[in-house]
Design a protein around this motif. Structure first.
Motif, PDB file in Angstrom:
ATOM      1  N   VAL A 180       7.377  -2.592   5.719  1.00 24.79           N
ATOM      2  CA  VAL A 180       6.315  -3.134   6.507  1.00 24.79           C
ATOM      3  C   VAL A 180       5.281  -2.120   7.350  1.00 24.79           C
ATOM      4  O   VAL A 180       4.170  -2.531   7.697  1.00 24.79           O
ATOM      5  CB  VAL A 180       6.985  -4.246   7.692  1.00 24.79           C
ATOM      6  N   THR A 181       5.816  -1.108   7.586  1.00 24.43           N
ATOM      7  CA  THR A 181       5.247   0.138   8.334  1.00 24.43           C
ATOM      8  C   THR A 181       4.181   0.813   7.245  1.00 24.43           C
ATOM      9  O   THR A 181       3.283   1.662   7.788  1.00 24.43           O
ATOM     10  CB  THR A 181       6.271   0.911   9.024  1.00 24.43           C
TER      11      THR A 181
ATOM     12  N   TRP B 134       6.648 -10.428  -2.710  1.00 24.99           N
ATOM     13  CA  TRP B 134       6.760 -10.586  -1.186  1.00 24.99           C
ATOM     14  C   TRP B 134       5.812 -11.705  -0.727  1.00 24.99           C
ATOM     15  O   TRP B 134       5.824 -12.681   0.300  1.00 24.99           O
ATOM     16  CB  TRP B 134       6.504  -9.504  -0.447  1.00 24.99           C
ATOM     17  N   GLU B 135       4.595 -11.752  -1.472  1.00 20.56           N
ATOM     18  CA  GLU B 135       3.676 -12.944  -0.777  1.00 20.56           C
ATOM     19  C   GLU B 135       3.769 -14.252  -1.708  1.00 20.56           C
ATOM     20  O   GLU B 135       3.491 -15.172  -0.670  1.00 20.56           O
ATOM     21  CB  GLU B 135       2.124 -12.318  -1.357  1.00 20.56           C
TER      22      GLU B 135
ATOM     23  N   LEU C 298       4.603  -6.224  -3.523  1.00 16.37           N
ATOM     24  CA  LEU C 298       3.841  -6.882  -2.727  1.00 16.37           C
ATOM     25  C   LEU C 298       3.312  -8.132  -3.296  1.00 16.37           C
ATOM     26  O   LEU C 298       3.257  -9.241  -2.194  1.00 16.37           O
ATOM     27  CB  LEU C 298       2.452  -5.959  -2.321  1.00 16.37           C
TER      28      LEU C 298
ATOM     29  N   ARG D 262      11.249  -5.307   2.098  1.00 16.94           N
ATOM     30  CA  ARG D 262      10.042  -5.928   2.623  1.00 16.94           C
ATOM     31  C   ARG D 262      10.072  -5.236   4.031  1.00 16.94           C
ATOM     32  O   ARG D 262       9.196  -4.684   4.579  1.00 16.94           O
ATOM     33  CB  ARG D 262       9.766  -7.491   2.775  1.00 16.94           C
ATOM     34  N   ALA D 263      11.199  -5.448   4.956  1.00 17.43           N
ATOM     35  CA  ALA D 263      11.195  -4.929   6.116  1.00 17.43           C
ATOM     36  C   ALA D 263      11.201  -3.503   6.145  1.00 17.43           C
ATOM     37  O   ALA D 263      10.654  -2.908   7.151  1.00 17.43           O
ATOM     38  CB  ALA D 263      12.750  -5.411   6.817  1.00 17.43           C
ATOM     39  N   ASP D 264      11.658  -2.758   5.226  1.00 18.13           N
ATOM     40  CA  ASP D 264      11.623  -1.215   5.151  1.00 18.13           C
ATOM     41  C   ASP D 264      10.010  -0.666   4.655  1.00 18.13           C
ATOM     42  O   ASP D 264       9.677   0.329   5.120  1.00 18.13           O
ATOM     43  CB  ASP D 264      12.514  -0.542   4.143  1.00 18.13           C
TER      44      ASP D 264
ATOM     45  N   THR E 122       0.305   0.656   7.854  1.00 21.86           N
ATOM     46  CA  THR E 122      -0.050   1.483   9.244  1.00 21.86           C
ATOM     47  C   THR E 122      -0.107   2.816   9.059  1.00 21.86           C
ATOM     48  O   THR E 122      -0.875   3.793   9.329  1.00 21.86           O
ATOM     49  CB  THR E 122       0.873   0.991  10.413  1.00 21.86           C
TER      50      THR E 122
END
Length: 143
Positions: free
Chosen positions: A111-112, A49-50, A46, A107-109, A115
């Motif tokens: 992202v959920t 990625w930031e 995290l 990151r794409a994996d 939520t």
């Protein structure tokens, strides 16, 4: 359970925090397993990625981890092909951490995950925001 006993277990904020941490940790383990990440590794990812390509010392400060804890995490993530560590060109004493293509693509994996976690916690958006604010206050991050 309502009680007037100040030492009743269920009346303790610390017990609620402890129980909540265990529940959240279990949910994260389940959500992160398909990504091949532990929760501490997820925190490293995290942060990268930031803000990719940062010194190990800055990453440690951001995560609140000392080098004895952070170095093994970085080593495992490097072995998994998620990041690289290299000496700075400007100062060889400084080790920098950079995401690999694989690490950036992960990151794409992921992202959920926030939520999905919120859904498992059964909190409304307003409740989650308030919980985040209160925990920040406890941790000394309130504005």
């Amino acid at each position: 359970m309502t009680t007037t006993d100040p030492l009743a277990l269920d009346a303790q904020v610390c017990f609620s925090l402890y129980s909540g941490e265990r529940a959240v940790g279990a949910a994260y383990r389940e959500l992160l397993a398909p990504l091949g990440l532990t929760y501490p590794q997820y925190l490293v990812m995290l942060a990268l990625w930031e803000d990719d390509d940062q010194p190990v010392s800055a990453l440690g400060r951001r995560l609140g981890l000392d080098s004895g804890t952070l170095s093994p995490l970085l080593k495992r993530l490097e072995s998994a092909g998620r990041l690289t560590r290299s000496r700075s060109d400007d100062d060889e004493r400084v080790v920098r951490v950079q995401l690999t293509g694989s690490g950036a693509a992960l990151r794409a994996d992921a992202v959920t995950i926030p939520t999905e976690l919120a859904s498992r916690m059964r909190l409304t958006a307003a409740e989650a925001t308030e919980l985040h604010r209160l925990l920040g206050k406890i941790c000394g991050r309130d504005a």
